[in-house]
Design an enzyme around this catalytic site. Sequence first.
Site, mmCIF file in Angstrom:
data_model
loop_
_atom_site.group_PDB
_atom_site.id
_atom_site.type_symbol
_atom_site.label_atom_id
_atom_site.label_comp_id
_atom_site.label_asym_id
_atom_site.label_seq_id
_atom_site.Cartn_x
_atom_site.Cartn_y
_atom_site.Cartn_z
ATOM 1 N N SER A 77 36.683 -16.544 -4.716
ATOM 2 C CA SER A 77 36.614 -15.363 -3.842
ATOM 3 C C SER A 77 37.986 -14.711 -3.799
ATOM 4 C CB SER A 77 36.146 -15.776 -2.447
ATOM 5 O OG SER A 77 36.034 -14.628 -1.619
ATOM 6 N N TYR A 85 31.893 -6.512 -7.731
ATOM 7 C CA TYR A 85 31.694 -5.227 -7.057
ATOM 8 C C TYR A 85 31.097 -4.232 -8.039
ATOM 9 C CZ TYR A 85 32.783 -1.165 -4.136
ATOM 10 O OH TYR A 85 32.705 -0.024 -3.371
ATOM 11 N N TYR A 94 38.762 2.888 -7.059
ATOM 12 C CA TYR A 94 38.824 1.458 -7.372
ATOM 13 C C TYR A 94 39.482 1.344 -8.742
ATOM 14 C CZ TYR A 94 37.161 -3.418 -7.119
ATOM 15 O OH TYR A 94 37.069 -4.787 -7.035
ATOM 16 N N LYS A 110 36.143 -6.493 -12.950
ATOM 17 C CA LYS A 110 34.822 -6.900 -12.434
ATOM 18 C C LYS A 110 33.770 -6.881 -13.549
ATOM 19 C CE LYS A 110 35.865 -7.823 -8.139
ATOM 20 N NZ LYS A 110 36.076 -9.251 -7.789
ATOM 21 N N LEU A 115 33.229 -4.499 2.589
ATOM 22 C CA LEU A 115 33.626 -5.248 3.793
ATOM 23 C C LEU A 115 35.102 -4.942 4.073
ATOM 24 C CD1 LEU A 115 32.969 -7.720 5.801
ATOM 25 C CD2 LEU A 115 34.160 -9.111 4.102
ATOM 26 N N GLY A 116 35.437 -4.744 5.320
ATOM 27 C CA GLY A 116 36.825 -4.409 5.674
ATOM 28 C C GLY A 116 37.747 -5.614 5.701
ATOM 29 N N SER A 117 37.842 -6.326 4.574
ATOM 30 C CA SER A 117 38.714 -7.502 4.468
ATOM 31 C C SER A 117 40.160 -7.052 4.288
ATOM 32 C CB SER A 117 38.304 -8.323 3.255
ATOM 33 O OG SER A 117 38.549 -7.551 2.090
ATOM 34 N N ARG A 118 41.050 -8.010 4.293
ATOM 35 C CA ARG A 118 42.460 -7.698 4.059
ATOM 36 C C ARG A 118 42.674 -7.062 2.676
ATOM 37 N NH1 ARG A 118 47.480 -10.568 5.916
ATOM 38 N NH2 ARG A 118 49.053 -9.823 4.485
ATOM 39 N N ALA A 119 42.053 -7.665 1.657
ATOM 40 C CA ALA A 119 42.205 -7.136 0.298
ATOM 41 C C ALA A 119 41.639 -5.724 0.202
ATOM 42 C CB ALA A 119 41.510 -8.051 -0.705
HETATM 43 P P1 NAI Z 1 40.226 -11.353 0.993
HETATM 44 O O1 NAI Z 1 41.540 -10.708 1.236
HETATM 45 O O2 NAI Z 1 39.616 -12.129 2.108
HETATM 46 O O3 NAI Z 1 40.254 -12.313 -0.264
HETATM 47 C C1 NAI Z 1 41.051 -12.151 -1.395
HETATM 48 C C2 NAI Z 1 41.913 -13.398 -1.490
HETATM 49 O O4 NAI Z 1 42.508 -13.499 -2.773
HETATM 50 C C3 NAI Z 1 43.054 -13.424 -0.473
HETATM 51 O O5 NAI Z 1 42.936 -14.580 0.322
HETATM 52 C C4 NAI Z 1 44.303 -13.501 -1.356
HETATM 53 O O6 NAI Z 1 45.309 -14.253 -0.765
HETATM 54 C C5 NAI Z 1 43.734 -14.176 -2.587
HETATM 55 N N1 NAI Z 1 44.525 -14.039 -3.811
HETATM 56 C C6 NAI Z 1 45.046 -12.921 -4.371
HETATM 57 N N2 NAI Z 1 45.713 -13.234 -5.499
HETATM 58 C C7 NAI Z 1 45.607 -14.581 -5.672
HETATM 59 C C8 NAI Z 1 46.097 -15.503 -6.646
HETATM 60 N N3 NAI Z 1 46.819 -15.094 -7.680
HETATM 61 N N4 NAI Z 1 45.795 -16.809 -6.495
HETATM 62 C C9 NAI Z 1 45.065 -17.246 -5.447
HETATM 63 N N5 NAI Z 1 44.579 -16.417 -4.495
HETATM 64 C C10 NAI Z 1 44.850 -15.101 -4.607
HETATM 65 O O7 NAI Z 1 39.272 -10.148 0.539
HETATM 66 P P2 NAI Z 1 37.738 -10.082 0.086
HETATM 67 O O8 NAI Z 1 37.443 -8.626 0.048
HETATM 68 O O9 NAI Z 1 36.883 -10.957 0.897
HETATM 69 O O10 NAI Z 1 37.773 -10.583 -1.412
HETATM 70 C C11 NAI Z 1 37.068 -11.711 -1.906
HETATM 71 C C12 NAI Z 1 36.299 -11.327 -3.164
HETATM 72 O O11 NAI Z 1 35.256 -10.406 -2.801
HETATM 73 C C13 NAI Z 1 37.136 -10.611 -4.227
HETATM 74 O O12 NAI Z 1 36.746 -11.045 -5.502
HETATM 75 C C14 NAI Z 1 36.731 -9.167 -4.030
HETATM 76 O O13 NAI Z 1 36.940 -8.375 -5.186
HETATM 77 C C15 NAI Z 1 35.258 -9.335 -3.718
HETATM 78 N N6 NAI Z 1 34.572 -8.175 -3.160
HETATM 79 C C16 NAI Z 1 35.027 -7.580 -2.010
HETATM 80 C C17 NAI Z 1 34.389 -6.461 -1.491
HETATM 81 C C18 NAI Z 1 34.884 -5.808 -0.239
HETATM 82 O O14 NAI Z 1 34.456 -4.688 0.076
HETATM 83 N N7 NAI Z 1 35.743 -6.439 0.531
HETATM 84 C C19 NAI Z 1 33.186 -5.877 -2.152
HETATM 85 C C20 NAI Z 1 32.761 -6.619 -3.325
HETATM 86 C C21 NAI Z 1 33.446 -7.707 -3.814
#
Ligand code: NAI
Length: 286
Positions: free
Chosen positions: A120, A172, A182, A190, A220-224
Amino acid sequence: RGKRAFIAGVADDNGYGWAIAKALAAAGAEILVGTWVPALNIFETSLRRGKFDESRKLPDGSLMEITKVYPLDAVFDTLEDVPEHVKTNKRYAGSSKWTVKEVVETVKDDFGSIDILVHSLANGPEVTKPLLETSRSGYLAAVSASSYSYISLLKHFLPIMNPGGASISLTYIASERTIPGYGGGMSSAKAALESDTRVLAYEAGRKGKIRVNTISAGPLGSRAAKAIGFIEKMIEYSYVNAPLQKELLADEVGNAAAFLVSPLASAITGSTVYVDNGLNTMAIAV
Ligand code: NAI
């Protein structure tokens, strides 16, 4: 015995990784997480100080236990791959054994095996730039952190995954349809992740009886996501246009992930499964 899950990409209680961890914990799994090294300190401190206690609550009222937090940087496979400036960076120098190979060796020493692997995580340093303005190094960094990181994790974990186990990642829809904003090669990353899901399903299925799927999640309004800059707009767009006119909860993605890695999904592998209130099925904006 219960199943053991390793979830890579948890550094707070807002993202999909956290929600997946909770859904798996609620189903009785033991939870190990991999946290990006630069985010490790604040995550562990917040956990210890009870900052996440409210969001650790499971449906039965108990709190999710994280058995162990592993520092991880998934862009490095082995210690030999780590450049000097990273090794000596003070955020990295405080931890050790955070390359993929070392993390897996440590998990093996600690627990012997796992049943479930969750990826994730994503990172694209030039995500706010259009593809036409993305540098070669920005593009390759996006693919390294967001796509190859999954291949590397699965490759290294596979020998210690129990047959019948499963793995999942998050993707995504920008991989298949154009989503301006994006950028930085994240759409390409992706697309690679989804294609790799099919190939890895074949290889890991044959080699280790492991299933491999990916969830194409809605916004989702996550940090990333907030770092990309247009997430509020995407959430609003989804609310207005998706067949199901409701907020998409991280827990809904968590529950779908728990299903996909469970025996209920024993014949599902190589699939991209949409968990997006149905938005992907729409061809026009309403
Ligand atoms: P998040 O910020 O909770 O998760 C991303 C995580 O990746 C963070 O904890 C960050 O510290 C970690 N990270 C970044 N680079 C890293 C590395 N080199 N090694 C280890 N960890 C690393 O954000 P989210 O959005 O929940 O992201 C999780 C997944 O969901 C991602 O693959 C994202 O692309 C995907 N996603 C998110 C969407 C959204 O709208 N938030 C929509 C569709 C997919």
